[in-house]
Scaffold this motif. Structure first.
Motif, PDB file in Angstrom:
ATOM      1  N   ALA A  74       0.940  -1.366  -0.364  1.00 35.23           N
ATOM      2  CA  ALA A  74      -0.067   0.110   0.351  1.00 35.23           C
ATOM      3  C   ALA A  74       0.920   1.438   0.008  1.00 35.23           C
ATOM      4  O   ALA A  74       0.867   2.135  -0.607  1.00 35.23           O
ATOM      5  CB  ALA A  74      -1.078   0.083   1.714  1.00 35.23           C
ATOM      6  N   LEU A  77       3.171   1.498  -3.409  1.00 32.05           N
ATOM      7  CA  LEU A  77       2.222   1.795  -4.735  1.00 32.05           C
ATOM      8  C   LEU A  77       2.115   3.255  -4.533  1.00 32.05           C
ATOM      9  O   LEU A  77       2.032   4.128  -5.049  1.00 32.05           O
ATOM     10  CB  LEU A  77       1.348   1.205  -4.678  1.00 32.05           C
ATOM     11  CG  LEU A  77       1.408  -0.235  -5.103  1.00 32.05           C
ATOM     12  CD1 LEU A  77       0.475  -1.284  -5.475  1.00 32.05           C
ATOM     13  CD2 LEU A  77       2.550  -0.442  -6.554  1.00 32.05           C
ATOM     14  N   SER A  78       1.677   3.396  -3.762  1.00 29.06           N
ATOM     15  CA  SER A  78       0.884   5.285  -3.868  1.00 29.06           C
ATOM     16  C   SER A  78       2.820   5.815  -3.549  1.00 29.06           C
ATOM     17  O   SER A  78       2.374   7.004  -4.243  1.00 29.06           O
ATOM     18  CB  SER A  78       1.397   5.995  -2.145  1.00 29.06           C
ATOM     19  OG  SER A  78       1.778   5.755  -0.794  1.00 29.06           O
ATOM     20  N   ILE A  79       4.307   5.482  -3.173  1.00 27.67           N
ATOM     21  CA  ILE A  79       5.030   6.431  -3.165  1.00 27.67           C
ATOM     22  C   ILE A  79       5.441   6.057  -4.679  1.00 27.67           C
ATOM     23  O   ILE A  79       5.559   7.093  -5.746  1.00 27.67           O
ATOM     24  CB  ILE A  79       6.208   5.912  -2.676  1.00 27.67           C
ATOM     25  CG1 ILE A  79       6.073   6.033  -0.978  1.00 27.67           C
ATOM     26  CG2 ILE A  79       7.350   6.123  -2.961  1.00 27.67           C
ATOM     27  CD1 ILE A  79       7.187   5.905  -0.291  1.00 27.67           C
ATOM     28  N   ILE A  80       4.836   5.373  -5.614  1.00 24.67           N
ATOM     29  CA  ILE A  80       5.366   5.201  -6.612  1.00 24.67           C
ATOM     30  C   ILE A  80       4.117   6.235  -7.692  1.00 24.67           C
ATOM     31  O   ILE A  80       4.508   6.983  -8.157  1.00 24.67           O
ATOM     32  CB  ILE A  80       4.851   3.080  -7.767  1.00 24.67           C
ATOM     33  CG1 ILE A  80       6.008   3.097  -7.096  1.00 24.67           C
ATOM     34  CG2 ILE A  80       4.888   3.401  -9.178  1.00 24.67           C
ATOM     35  CD1 ILE A  80       5.636   1.059  -7.235  1.00 24.67           C
TER      36      ILE A  80
END
Lengths: 100, 166
Positions: A74, A77-80
């Motif tokens: 989680a 993926l938000s960093i991505i």
């Protein structure tokens, strides 16, 4: 019954593949998936030991690892997403702001 | 028979794992990763870890991989973003590291001090929902409660990260 060593060899091979992926891949999402592969290889070794020692500790450990993997997915993926918004690319070679 | 299933399943797991890192298209990678996870779930069933095998399929192959797919589709990658996916510069380094790691693992397994206990007598509830649940709520209650803190931190972290403006 399949001997413990066989499971450990499979886990070792999958872990190695995951490590190659982290070093070699360029797409940040594929690097992330390689990390998941490594976590899973560890899970396999854990369950194999648990079966061979007749103790349930390994199962609980795998349960915890799955939780950590979900949290990591989680946040990662938000960093991505944040990275893609700023750099407009999923290529890690273009993320070099902190590199001199 | 058991050995045949083991060999077949682990071959599928290893080949799919290789394909995960060799694909250019991340969506194909996710699909191969799901294949690896399902193959590993079969290995878990062979090791009498039924509950963990089901968790593997539901949580890993289901929830986490769907999250990956959502993000890939959200990113709207163009074809040129797939690019040449292998960094040639690091290839020799990666192969060298991998060989060292693999040989090390095999040597360690070969010389392992673990006493082999083939077919250690297992209780009837070994690996079942009941067995894992009992361990989770008695012996490992404290780490189990701490997981909730981890999940809250992860939720907050992902919301803060994905927000457009802080």
């Amino acid at each position: 019954m399949v001997p413990l060593e066989y499971y450990l060899v499979v886990a070792g091979i999958i872990f190695t593949i995951g490590m190659i992926g982290v070093i070699v891949a360029r797409n940040i999402i594929i690097i992330f998936m390689a990390i998941e592969l490594m976590l899973n290889a560890a899970n396999l070794a854990m369950i194999a030991f648990s079966r061979n020692l007749g103790s349930m500790g390994g199962h609980v450990m795998v349960f915890m690892i799955m939780t950590v993997a979900a949290a990591e997915a989680a946040v990662g993926l938000s960093i991505i997403i944040a990275l893609f918004r700023n750099r407009d690319s999923a290529n890690i070679d273009e993320v070099n702001l902190m590199k001199w | 028979m058991e050995l045949a299933i083991f060999i077949l399943t682990s071959l599928v797991a290893i080949v799919a794992a290789l394909l995960v890192i060799l694909q250019r298209n991340p969506i194909a990678s996710v699909m191969y990763l799901v294949t690896t996870f399902v193959a590993q779930a079969i290995l878990f069933i062979q090791l009498r870890a039924a509950f963990i095998a089901i968790l593997q399929v539901i949580v890993y192959a289901g929830a986490i991989m769907v999250l990956f797919l959502f993000v890939i589709m959200l990113l709207n990658l163009r074809r040129e973003d797939f690019g040449k996916d292998i960094k040639l510069k690091y290839k020799p380094l990666a192969v060298a590291f991998a060989m060292v790691l693999l040989i090390e693992t095999l040597v360690a397994i070969n010389a392992s001090m673990i006493p082999a206990l083939p077919g250690a007598d297992l209780s009837a509830t070994f690996g079942s929902v009941q067995g894992v649940g009992k361990e989770l709520f008695t012996t490992y209650l404290y780490p189990f409660e701490l997981t909730s803190v981890l999940l809250i931190v992860a939720i907050l972290g992902s919301v803060v990260m994905a927000k457009k403006k802080l």
